[in-house]
Design an enzyme around this catalytic site. Structure first.
Site, PDB file in Angstrom:
ATOM      1  CE  LYS A   1      -3.777  -1.956   2.652  1.00 26.26           C
ATOM      2  NZ  LYS A   1      -4.810  -1.899   1.642  1.00 26.26           N
TER       3      LYS A   1
ATOM      4  NE  ARG B   1     -10.844  -9.559  -3.903  1.00 32.51           N
ATOM      5  CZ  ARG B   1     -10.953  -8.400  -4.859  1.00 32.51           C
ATOM      6  NH1 ARG B   1     -11.119  -8.614  -5.834  1.00 32.51           N
ATOM      7  NH2 ARG B   1     -11.218  -7.056  -4.422  1.00 32.51           N
TER       8      ARG B   1
END
Length: 508
Positions: free
Chosen positions: A282, A356
Protein backbone atom coordinates in the site's frame (compact mmCIF):
# COMPACT_ATOMS: atom_id res chain seq x y z
CA UNK A 1 -19.21 -0.53 30.21
CA UNK A 2 -21.94 1.65 31.69
CA UNK A 3 -24.53 -0.07 33.87
CA UNK A 4 -28.17 0.01 32.79
CA UNK A 5 -31.13 0.25 35.15
CA UNK A 6 -34.85 0.70 34.61
CA UNK A 7 -35.98 3.32 37.10
CA UNK A 8 -39.45 3.91 38.54
CA UNK A 9 -38.44 7.41 39.63
CA UNK A 10 -39.62 10.50 37.82
CA UNK A 11 -37.22 12.97 36.23
CA UNK A 12 -37.94 15.30 39.15
CA UNK A 13 -37.23 12.83 41.96
CA UNK A 14 -34.35 10.76 40.55
CA UNK A 15 -31.09 11.31 42.41
CA UNK A 16 -28.50 11.52 39.66
CA UNK A 17 -25.77 13.79 38.36
CA UNK A 18 -27.81 14.77 35.31
CA UNK A 19 -31.20 14.34 33.66
CA UNK A 20 -31.30 13.88 29.88
CA UNK A 21 -34.33 15.21 28.04
CA UNK A 22 -35.20 15.35 24.36
CA UNK A 23 -35.84 18.47 22.33
CA UNK A 24 -37.10 18.42 18.76
CA UNK A 25 -36.91 20.87 15.90
CA UNK A 26 -40.33 22.49 15.49
CA UNK A 27 -41.59 24.93 12.84
CA UNK A 28 -41.32 27.85 15.26
CA UNK A 29 -38.40 26.75 17.41
CA UNK A 30 -37.39 23.92 19.75
CA UNK A 31 -40.08 21.66 21.20
CA UNK A 32 -39.66 19.73 24.44
CA UNK A 33 -40.20 16.03 23.71
CA UNK A 34 -42.41 13.66 25.73
CA UNK A 35 -40.75 12.29 28.84
CA UNK A 36 -39.58 15.72 30.00
CA UNK A 37 -42.90 16.97 31.41
CA UNK A 38 -41.66 17.03 35.02
CA UNK A 39 -38.51 18.87 33.99
CA UNK A 40 -40.48 21.42 31.97
CA UNK A 41 -42.79 21.94 34.96
CA UNK A 42 -39.77 22.67 37.18
CA UNK A 43 -38.86 25.40 34.69
CA UNK A 44 -42.40 26.80 34.97
CA UNK A 45 -43.20 25.60 31.47
CA UNK A 46 -40.52 27.82 29.94
CA UNK A 47 -37.90 25.17 29.14
CA UNK A 48 -38.30 25.44 25.35
CA UNK A 49 -37.95 29.23 25.47
CA UNK A 50 -34.87 29.00 27.69
CA UNK A 51 -33.25 26.47 25.37
CA UNK A 52 -33.95 28.67 22.36
CA UNK A 53 -32.35 31.60 24.17
CA UNK A 54 -29.27 29.43 24.72
CA UNK A 55 -29.10 28.68 20.98
CA UNK A 56 -30.65 25.23 20.99
CA UNK A 57 -32.66 24.29 17.88
CA UNK A 58 -33.45 20.62 18.49
CA UNK A 59 -31.20 19.58 15.62
CA UNK A 60 -30.01 15.98 15.63
CA UNK A 61 -27.18 15.36 18.10
CA UNK A 62 -27.13 18.90 19.47
CA UNK A 63 -26.54 19.01 23.25
CA UNK A 64 -27.21 21.87 25.65
CA UNK A 65 -26.42 21.80 29.38
CA UNK A 66 -28.16 24.03 31.87
CA UNK A 67 -28.38 24.14 35.67
CA UNK A 68 -31.46 22.45 37.09
CA UNK A 69 -34.02 24.46 39.07
CA UNK A 70 -34.84 23.65 42.69
CA UNK A 71 -37.68 21.32 41.71
CA UNK A 72 -35.26 18.63 40.49
CA UNK A 73 -32.99 16.37 42.54
CA UNK A 74 -30.35 16.30 39.78
CA UNK A 75 -28.15 19.39 39.49
CA UNK A 76 -27.87 19.41 35.68
CA UNK A 77 -30.27 19.07 32.77
CA UNK A 78 -28.88 17.98 29.42
CA UNK A 79 -31.12 18.65 26.43
CA UNK A 80 -30.29 16.56 23.37
CA UNK A 81 -31.60 17.17 19.87
CA UNK A 82 -33.87 14.58 18.27
CA UNK A 83 -34.10 16.24 14.87
CA UNK A 84 -37.35 17.23 13.21
CA UNK A 85 -40.45 16.84 15.34
CA UNK A 86 -42.66 13.99 14.05
CA UNK A 87 -46.15 14.45 12.71
CA UNK A 88 -48.89 14.56 15.31
CA UNK A 89 -49.77 10.85 15.15
CA UNK A 90 -46.22 9.58 14.64
CA UNK A 91 -43.73 8.81 17.36
CA UNK A 92 -40.01 9.43 17.39
CA UNK A 93 -38.07 6.94 15.26
CA UNK A 94 -35.95 4.39 17.05
CA UNK A 95 -32.78 5.44 15.28
CA UNK A 96 -33.39 9.09 16.24
CA UNK A 97 -33.72 7.98 19.88
CA UNK A 98 -30.66 5.76 19.60
CA UNK A 99 -28.50 8.55 18.20
CA UNK A 100 -29.78 11.13 20.68
CA UNK A 101 -29.05 8.84 23.61
CA UNK A 102 -25.56 8.23 22.23
CA UNK A 103 -24.86 11.94 21.88
CA UNK A 104 -26.07 12.52 25.43
CA UNK A 105 -23.90 9.71 26.81
CA UNK A 106 -20.84 11.14 25.11
CA UNK A 107 -21.61 14.62 26.45
CA UNK A 108 -21.79 13.16 29.96
CA UNK A 109 -18.34 11.58 29.94
CA UNK A 110 -16.99 11.67 33.49
CA UNK A 111 -20.48 11.56 35.02
CA UNK A 112 -21.37 8.79 37.47
CA UNK A 113 -25.13 8.54 36.88
CA UNK A 114 -27.61 10.06 34.47
CA UNK A 115 -31.34 9.65 34.12
CA UNK A 116 -32.59 9.42 30.52
CA UNK A 117 -36.07 10.96 30.23
CA UNK A 118 -36.45 10.56 26.46
CA UNK A 119 -39.73 9.54 24.76
CA UNK A 120 -40.55 5.92 25.69
CA UNK A 121 -43.65 4.78 23.85
CA UNK A 122 -42.98 1.06 24.22
CA UNK A 123 -40.30 -1.54 24.97
CA UNK A 124 -38.77 -1.14 21.50
CA UNK A 125 -38.22 2.58 22.09
CA UNK A 126 -36.71 1.81 25.50
CA UNK A 127 -34.36 -0.67 23.84
CA UNK A 128 -33.24 1.91 21.28
CA UNK A 129 -32.49 4.47 24.00
CA UNK A 130 -30.61 1.87 26.04
CA UNK A 131 -28.56 0.76 23.02
CA UNK A 132 -27.69 4.32 22.09
CA UNK A 133 -26.64 5.27 25.61
CA UNK A 134 -24.55 2.13 26.16
CA UNK A 135 -22.86 2.41 22.77
CA UNK A 136 -22.36 6.17 23.11
CA UNK A 137 -20.61 5.78 26.44
CA UNK A 138 -17.99 3.46 24.93
CA UNK A 139 -14.36 4.18 25.69
CA UNK A 140 -11.49 2.05 24.38
CA UNK A 141 -9.97 0.33 27.37
CA UNK A 142 -8.14 -2.92 26.54
CA UNK A 143 -7.69 -5.48 29.28
CA UNK A 144 -4.04 -4.56 29.81
CA UNK A 145 -5.01 -0.97 30.68
CA UNK A 146 -3.87 0.55 27.35
CA UNK A 147 -0.40 1.30 26.07
CA UNK A 148 -0.81 5.01 26.73
CA UNK A 149 1.65 6.08 29.42
CA UNK A 150 -0.38 8.87 30.94
CA UNK A 151 -1.77 9.71 34.34
CA UNK A 152 -5.23 8.16 34.43
CA UNK A 153 -6.59 11.32 36.02
CA UNK A 154 -6.37 13.05 32.64
CA UNK A 155 -8.65 10.50 30.98
CA UNK A 156 -12.31 11.01 31.79
CA UNK A 157 -14.22 7.85 32.55
CA UNK A 158 -17.32 6.98 30.52
CA UNK A 159 -20.77 7.55 31.96
CA UNK A 160 -21.09 5.16 34.88
CA UNK A 161 -24.82 4.37 35.01
CA UNK A 162 -27.72 4.86 32.63
CA UNK A 163 -31.04 5.06 34.47
CA UNK A 164 -33.84 4.70 31.93
CA UNK A 165 -36.93 6.63 32.97
CA UNK A 166 -40.41 5.99 31.66
CA UNK A 167 -39.78 2.26 31.26
CA UNK A 168 -41.60 -0.39 33.28
CA UNK A 169 -39.12 -2.41 35.36
CA UNK A 170 -41.69 -5.10 36.23
CA UNK A 171 -42.97 -5.50 32.68
CA UNK A 172 -41.57 -8.60 30.93
CA UNK A 173 -41.17 -6.82 27.58
CA UNK A 174 -39.22 -3.95 29.10
CA UNK A 175 -37.03 -6.28 31.18
CA UNK A 176 -36.28 -8.38 28.09
CA UNK A 177 -35.49 -5.25 26.08
CA UNK A 178 -33.01 -4.07 28.72
CA UNK A 179 -31.35 -7.48 28.95
CA UNK A 180 -31.04 -7.72 25.18
CA UNK A 181 -29.62 -4.19 24.91
CA UNK A 182 -27.02 -4.96 27.58
CA UNK A 183 -25.85 -8.23 26.01
CA UNK A 184 -25.84 -6.84 22.48
CA UNK A 185 -23.93 -3.65 23.30
CA UNK A 186 -21.40 -5.47 25.44
CA UNK A 187 -20.51 -7.66 22.46
CA UNK A 188 -20.47 -4.70 20.05
CA UNK A 189 -18.12 -2.87 22.40
CA UNK A 190 -15.92 -5.98 22.68
CA UNK A 191 -15.68 -6.01 18.88
CA UNK A 192 -14.77 -2.31 18.93
CA UNK A 193 -11.98 -3.09 21.39
CA UNK A 194 -10.61 -5.79 19.08
CA UNK A 195 -10.62 -3.44 16.09
CA UNK A 196 -8.91 -0.71 18.11
CA UNK A 197 -6.13 -2.92 19.47
CA UNK A 198 -2.67 -2.27 18.00
CA UNK A 199 -1.82 -4.92 15.41
CA UNK A 200 1.19 -6.10 17.40
CA UNK A 201 -1.24 -6.89 20.25
CA UNK A 202 -3.81 -8.69 18.09
CA UNK A 203 -2.13 -11.31 15.93
CA UNK A 204 -4.10 -14.20 14.41
CA UNK A 205 -2.96 -16.41 17.29
CA UNK A 206 -4.16 -13.91 19.92
CA UNK A 207 -7.50 -13.42 18.15
CA UNK A 208 -8.00 -17.19 18.07
CA UNK A 209 -7.20 -17.41 21.78
CA UNK A 210 -9.74 -14.65 22.46
CA UNK A 211 -12.39 -16.70 20.67
CA UNK A 212 -11.43 -19.79 22.66
CA UNK A 213 -11.77 -17.89 25.94
CA UNK A 214 -15.21 -16.58 24.94
CA UNK A 215 -16.25 -20.06 23.90
CA UNK A 216 -15.32 -21.43 27.30
CA UNK A 217 -17.21 -18.62 29.03
CA UNK A 218 -20.42 -18.99 27.02
CA UNK A 219 -20.50 -22.70 26.25
CA UNK A 220 -19.57 -22.43 22.58
CA UNK A 221 -17.68 -25.02 20.57
CA UNK A 222 -14.44 -23.52 19.24
CA UNK A 223 -12.05 -25.21 16.81
CA UNK A 224 -8.79 -23.59 15.73
CA UNK A 225 -6.76 -24.65 12.69
CA UNK A 226 -3.15 -23.50 12.97
CA UNK A 227 -0.73 -23.15 10.07
CA UNK A 228 0.12 -26.86 10.05
CA UNK A 229 -3.52 -27.89 9.94
CA UNK A 230 -4.28 -25.26 7.30
CA UNK A 231 -1.45 -26.50 5.10
CA UNK A 232 -2.48 -30.12 5.54
CA UNK A 233 -6.14 -29.28 4.89
CA UNK A 234 -5.45 -27.47 1.63
CA UNK A 235 -6.43 -23.96 2.70
CA UNK A 236 -4.33 -22.31 0.01
CA UNK A 237 -6.03 -18.91 0.24
CA UNK A 238 -5.47 -18.36 3.95
CA UNK A 239 -1.96 -19.82 3.81
CA UNK A 240 -1.12 -17.82 0.70
CA UNK A 241 -2.02 -14.56 2.40
CA UNK A 242 -0.42 -15.40 5.73
CA UNK A 243 2.81 -17.04 4.58
CA UNK A 244 4.69 -13.74 4.36
CA UNK A 245 4.26 -12.93 8.03
CA UNK A 246 6.13 -14.05 11.14
CA UNK A 247 2.68 -14.37 12.72
CA UNK A 248 1.09 -17.41 11.07
CA UNK A 249 -2.61 -17.56 10.08
CA UNK A 250 -5.52 -19.27 11.76
CA UNK A 251 -9.01 -20.42 10.81
CA UNK A 252 -11.41 -20.40 13.75
CA UNK A 253 -14.81 -22.10 13.85
CA UNK A 254 -16.98 -20.88 16.73
CA UNK A 255 -20.36 -22.56 17.00
CA UNK A 256 -23.51 -21.90 19.00
CA UNK A 257 -26.23 -24.54 18.98
CA UNK A 258 -29.71 -24.37 20.42
CA UNK A 259 -31.46 -27.64 21.31
CA UNK A 260 -34.72 -26.50 19.67
CA UNK A 261 -33.18 -24.86 16.60
CA UNK A 262 -34.66 -25.74 13.24
CA UNK A 263 -32.26 -23.75 11.08
CA UNK A 264 -28.57 -22.96 10.87
CA UNK A 265 -26.84 -19.85 9.59
CA UNK A 266 -23.12 -19.54 8.96
CA UNK A 267 -21.29 -16.24 9.35
CA UNK A 268 -17.88 -15.77 7.75
CA UNK A 269 -15.58 -12.89 8.70
CA UNK A 270 -12.49 -11.44 7.07
CA UNK A 271 -9.84 -11.25 9.77
CA UNK A 272 -6.72 -9.58 8.36
CA UNK A 273 -5.19 -8.42 11.63
CA UNK A 274 -2.89 -6.12 9.70
CA UNK A 275 -2.87 -5.43 5.97
CA UNK A 276 0.29 -3.97 4.47
CA UNK A 277 -0.86 -4.99 1.00
CA UNK A 278 1.83 -7.65 0.85
CA UNK A 279 4.19 -7.45 -2.13
CA UNK A 280 1.61 -5.10 -3.72
CA UNK A 281 2.47 -2.71 -0.91
CA UNK A 282 0.00 0.00 0.00
CA UNK A 283 1.09 3.58 -0.61
CA UNK A 284 2.07 5.78 2.32
CA UNK A 285 -1.02 7.22 3.96
CA UNK A 286 -3.12 4.13 3.24
CA UNK A 287 -1.77 1.68 5.80
CA UNK A 288 -1.87 3.52 9.14
CA UNK A 289 -5.35 2.26 10.03
CA UNK A 290 -5.04 -1.20 8.53
CA UNK A 291 -5.36 -2.82 11.95
CA UNK A 292 -9.10 -2.45 11.23
CA UNK A 293 -9.01 -5.00 8.40
CA UNK A 294 -10.23 -7.68 10.81
CA UNK A 295 -13.49 -5.84 11.57
CA UNK A 296 -15.52 -8.43 9.66
CA UNK A 297 -14.17 -11.26 11.81
CA UNK A 298 -14.78 -9.15 14.93
CA UNK A 299 -18.39 -8.64 13.82
CA UNK A 300 -18.92 -12.36 13.25
CA UNK A 301 -17.31 -13.23 16.59
CA UNK A 302 -19.49 -10.71 18.43
CA UNK A 303 -22.68 -11.83 16.67
CA UNK A 304 -22.17 -15.49 17.56
CA UNK A 305 -21.48 -14.69 21.22
CA UNK A 306 -24.45 -12.30 21.36
CA UNK A 307 -26.75 -14.94 19.86
CA UNK A 308 -25.58 -17.39 22.52
CA UNK A 309 -26.08 -14.90 25.34
CA UNK A 310 -29.57 -14.10 24.07
CA UNK A 311 -30.48 -17.77 23.64
CA UNK A 312 -31.69 -17.27 20.07
CA UNK A 313 -33.41 -20.44 18.83
CA UNK A 314 -31.15 -20.97 15.83
CA UNK A 315 -27.76 -22.55 15.27
CA UNK A 316 -25.09 -19.99 14.42
CA UNK A 317 -21.63 -20.93 13.21
CA UNK A 318 -18.94 -18.30 12.90
CA UNK A 319 -15.85 -18.67 10.73
CA UNK A 320 -12.95 -16.29 11.44
CA UNK A 321 -10.41 -16.27 8.60
CA UNK A 322 -7.36 -14.77 10.34
CA UNK A 323 -4.07 -13.77 8.72
CA UNK A 324 -1.53 -10.97 8.64
CA UNK A 325 -0.69 -9.73 5.13
CA UNK A 326 2.99 -8.79 5.06
CA UNK A 327 5.76 -8.49 2.43
CA UNK A 328 8.78 -10.74 2.88
CA UNK A 329 10.90 -13.33 1.11
CA UNK A 330 8.21 -15.92 1.77
CA UNK A 331 5.22 -13.79 0.75
CA UNK A 332 2.92 -14.67 -2.12
CA UNK A 333 3.95 -12.83 -5.32
CA UNK A 334 1.76 -11.24 -7.96
CA UNK A 335 1.49 -13.95 -10.61
CA UNK A 336 1.50 -16.86 -8.16
CA UNK A 337 -1.31 -19.41 -8.44
CA UNK A 338 -2.95 -20.65 -5.23
CA UNK A 339 -4.99 -23.82 -4.89
CA UNK A 340 -7.93 -22.86 -2.67
CA UNK A 341 -9.80 -25.08 -0.25
CA UNK A 342 -12.00 -27.33 -2.34
CA UNK A 343 -9.60 -27.38 -5.28
CA UNK A 344 -10.26 -24.24 -7.31
CA UNK A 345 -7.16 -22.35 -8.44
CA UNK A 346 -6.66 -18.58 -8.33
CA UNK A 347 -4.02 -16.45 -9.97
CA UNK A 348 -3.01 -13.67 -7.58
CA UNK A 349 -2.66 -10.53 -9.65
CA UNK A 350 -2.67 -8.22 -6.63
CA UNK A 351 -1.64 -9.34 -3.15
CA UNK A 352 -3.60 -6.40 -1.71
CA UNK A 353 -6.79 -8.14 -2.84
CA UNK A 354 -6.16 -10.63 -0.05
CA UNK A 355 -9.46 -10.53 1.83
CA UNK A 356 -11.29 -12.41 -0.88
CA UNK A 357 -8.63 -15.12 -0.74
CA UNK A 358 -9.08 -15.91 2.96
CA UNK A 359 -12.84 -15.59 2.63
CA UNK A 360 -12.88 -17.96 -0.33
CA UNK A 361 -11.38 -20.73 1.76
CA UNK A 362 -13.72 -20.05 4.68
CA UNK A 363 -16.82 -19.89 2.46
CA UNK A 364 -15.95 -23.20 0.84
CA UNK A 365 -15.40 -24.81 4.24
CA UNK A 366 -18.60 -23.31 5.70
CA UNK A 367 -20.56 -24.58 2.69
CA UNK A 368 -19.55 -28.17 3.48
CA UNK A 369 -21.81 -28.05 6.54
CA UNK A 370 -24.77 -27.13 4.31
CA UNK A 371 -26.24 -24.29 6.40
CA UNK A 372 -29.56 -22.71 5.47
CA UNK A 373 -27.76 -19.44 4.71
CA UNK A 374 -24.28 -17.94 4.72
CA UNK A 375 -23.41 -14.30 5.28
CA UNK A 376 -19.85 -13.05 4.97
CA UNK A 377 -18.73 -9.73 6.41
CA UNK A 378 -15.60 -7.90 5.32
CA UNK A 379 -13.80 -4.60 5.00
CA UNK A 380 -13.25 -5.75 1.47
CA UNK A 381 -12.91 -2.96 -1.09
CA UNK A 382 -12.11 0.72 -1.37
CA UNK A 383 -14.47 0.68 -4.33
CA UNK A 384 -17.42 0.20 -1.97
CA UNK A 385 -16.36 3.27 0.00
CA UNK A 386 -16.23 5.26 -3.25
CA UNK A 387 -19.70 4.01 -4.14
CA UNK A 388 -21.50 4.37 -0.80
CA UNK A 389 -19.36 6.61 1.40
CA UNK A 390 -18.13 6.09 4.94
CA UNK A 391 -21.39 5.24 6.72
CA UNK A 392 -23.13 2.70 4.47
CA UNK A 393 -22.27 -0.92 3.76
CA UNK A 394 -23.12 -2.75 0.56
CA UNK A 395 -25.24 -5.91 0.43
CA UNK A 396 -24.73 -8.43 -2.38
CA UNK A 397 -26.28 -11.87 -2.73
CA UNK A 398 -26.94 -14.84 -4.97
CA UNK A 399 -30.60 -14.60 -3.90
CA UNK A 400 -32.55 -11.38 -4.48
CA UNK A 401 -35.07 -12.10 -1.72
CA UNK A 402 -32.30 -12.78 0.80
CA UNK A 403 -30.51 -9.58 -0.22
CA UNK A 404 -33.72 -7.61 0.28
CA UNK A 405 -34.27 -9.21 3.68
CA UNK A 406 -30.80 -8.26 4.88
CA UNK A 407 -31.22 -4.71 3.64
CA UNK A 408 -34.55 -4.42 5.45
CA UNK A 409 -33.08 -5.91 8.62
CA UNK A 410 -30.26 -3.38 8.54
CA UNK A 411 -32.82 -0.58 8.22
CA UNK A 412 -34.83 -2.08 11.08
CA UNK A 413 -31.89 -1.98 13.50
CA UNK A 414 -30.64 1.43 12.37
CA UNK A 415 -27.61 0.44 10.27
CA UNK A 416 -27.16 2.16 6.92
CA UNK A 417 -26.94 -0.35 4.06
CA UNK A 418 -27.69 -0.51 0.36
CA UNK A 419 -28.46 -3.48 -1.95
CA UNK A 420 -25.92 -3.93 -4.72
CA UNK A 421 -26.04 -6.10 -7.88
CA UNK A 422 -23.72 -8.86 -9.05
CA UNK A 423 -23.63 -8.21 -12.83
CA UNK A 424 -22.78 -11.44 -14.65
CA UNK A 425 -20.80 -9.60 -17.34
CA UNK A 426 -18.15 -8.56 -14.79
CA UNK A 427 -17.20 -12.19 -14.14
CA UNK A 428 -15.42 -12.63 -17.49
CA UNK A 429 -12.77 -10.06 -16.54
CA UNK A 430 -11.42 -12.52 -13.94
CA UNK A 431 -10.67 -15.16 -16.57
CA UNK A 432 -6.99 -16.12 -16.83
CA UNK A 433 -5.14 -18.78 -18.87
CA UNK A 434 -3.16 -20.10 -15.89
CA UNK A 435 -5.90 -20.72 -13.29
CA UNK A 436 -9.64 -21.12 -12.88
CA UNK A 437 -9.86 -17.37 -12.35
CA UNK A 438 -7.89 -14.43 -10.97
CA UNK A 439 -8.36 -12.40 -7.81
CA UNK A 440 -8.77 -9.21 -9.85
CA UNK A 441 -11.04 -8.14 -12.68
CA UNK A 442 -12.29 -4.84 -14.04
CA UNK A 443 -11.32 -1.79 -12.00
CA UNK A 444 -14.69 -0.16 -12.48
CA UNK A 445 -17.23 -1.86 -10.24
CA UNK A 446 -14.41 -3.36 -8.20
CA UNK A 447 -16.64 -3.97 -5.18
CA UNK A 448 -19.02 -5.99 -7.34
CA UNK A 449 -16.16 -7.94 -8.90
CA UNK A 450 -15.04 -8.91 -5.40
CA UNK A 451 -18.57 -10.13 -4.66
CA UNK A 452 -18.56 -12.24 -7.83
CA UNK A 453 -15.23 -13.74 -6.76
CA UNK A 454 -16.67 -14.78 -3.39
CA UNK A 455 -19.75 -16.24 -5.03
CA UNK A 456 -17.52 -18.84 -6.71
CA UNK A 457 -16.87 -20.48 -3.33
CA UNK A 458 -20.44 -20.76 -2.06
CA UNK A 459 -21.95 -24.23 -2.16
CA UNK A 460 -24.69 -24.93 -4.68
CA UNK A 461 -28.18 -24.20 -3.45
CA UNK A 462 -27.11 -22.19 -0.40
CA UNK A 463 -28.48 -18.68 0.03
CA UNK A 464 -25.51 -16.37 0.52
CA UNK A 465 -24.96 -12.68 1.09
CA UNK A 466 -21.86 -10.51 1.24
CA UNK A 467 -21.67 -7.39 3.40
CA UNK A 468 -18.87 -5.04 2.39
CA UNK A 469 -18.37 -2.87 5.50
CA UNK A 470 -15.21 -1.11 4.29
CA UNK A 471 -16.81 2.31 4.81
CA UNK A 472 -18.54 2.16 8.21
CA UNK A 473 -16.30 -0.34 10.06
CA UNK A 474 -13.73 2.24 11.15
CA UNK A 475 -14.59 5.88 11.80
CA UNK A 476 -11.69 8.32 11.46
CA UNK A 477 -13.55 11.60 12.01
CA UNK A 478 -15.18 13.14 15.09
CA UNK A 479 -17.67 10.95 16.97
CA UNK A 480 -21.39 11.39 16.28
CA UNK A 481 -24.46 9.91 17.90
CA UNK A 482 -23.45 6.56 19.37
CA UNK A 483 -20.59 6.14 16.85
CA UNK A 484 -17.10 6.63 18.34
CA UNK A 485 -13.83 7.37 16.65
CA UNK A 486 -12.15 4.11 15.68
CA UNK A 487 -13.87 0.73 15.54
CA UNK A 488 -17.65 0.98 15.27
CA UNK A 489 -18.99 -2.58 15.45
CA UNK A 490 -20.63 -2.26 12.05
CA UNK A 491 -23.03 -5.05 10.92
CA UNK A 492 -23.28 -6.77 14.32
CA UNK A 493 -26.82 -5.56 15.00
CA UNK A 494 -27.84 -6.71 11.52
CA UNK A 495 -26.34 -10.18 12.01
CA UNK A 496 -27.95 -10.68 15.41
CA UNK A 497 -31.34 -9.55 14.12
CA UNK A 498 -30.91 -11.92 11.16
CA UNK A 499 -30.45 -14.76 13.64
CA UNK A 500 -33.59 -13.69 15.53
CA UNK A 501 -35.67 -13.44 12.35
CA UNK A 502 -34.41 -16.85 11.25
CA UNK A 503 -35.38 -18.34 14.60
CA UNK A 504 -38.83 -16.80 14.26
CA UNK A 505 -39.24 -18.29 10.78
CA UNK A 506 -39.52 -14.88 9.15
CA UNK A 507 -37.03 -15.64 6.36
CA UNK A 508 -38.68 -18.71 4.91
Amino acid sequence: MSALTLSTSSAATLRADAIVIGVAKGPKGPIVAPGAEAVDKAFDGKLAAILETLGATGGEGETTKLPAPSGLKAPVVLAVGLGDAPAKDDGYGHEALRRAAGSAARALTGTKKAGFALPVEDAAAAAAIAEGALLGSYSFAPVDGSRKNADKSDRSAPLGEVALLGAKPRDKAFKAAAERATALTEEINRARDLVNLPPNDLTPKVFAATAQAAGKEHGLKVEVLDEKALLKGGFGGIMGVGQGSANPPRLVRIGYTHPKAEKTIALVGKGITYDSGGISLKAAGHNETMKCDMAGAAAVFAAVVAAARLGVRVNVTGWLALAENMPSGTATRPGDVLRMYGGKTVEVLNTDAEGRLVLGDALARASEENPDAIVDVATLTGAMVLALGNRTFGVMSNDDAFRTSLYEIAEEVGEQAWPMPLPAELRKAMDTPVADFANMGERMGGGLVAGLFLKEFVGEGIAWAHLDIAGPAYHESAPFGYTPKGGTGSAIRTLVRLAEHTADGDLG
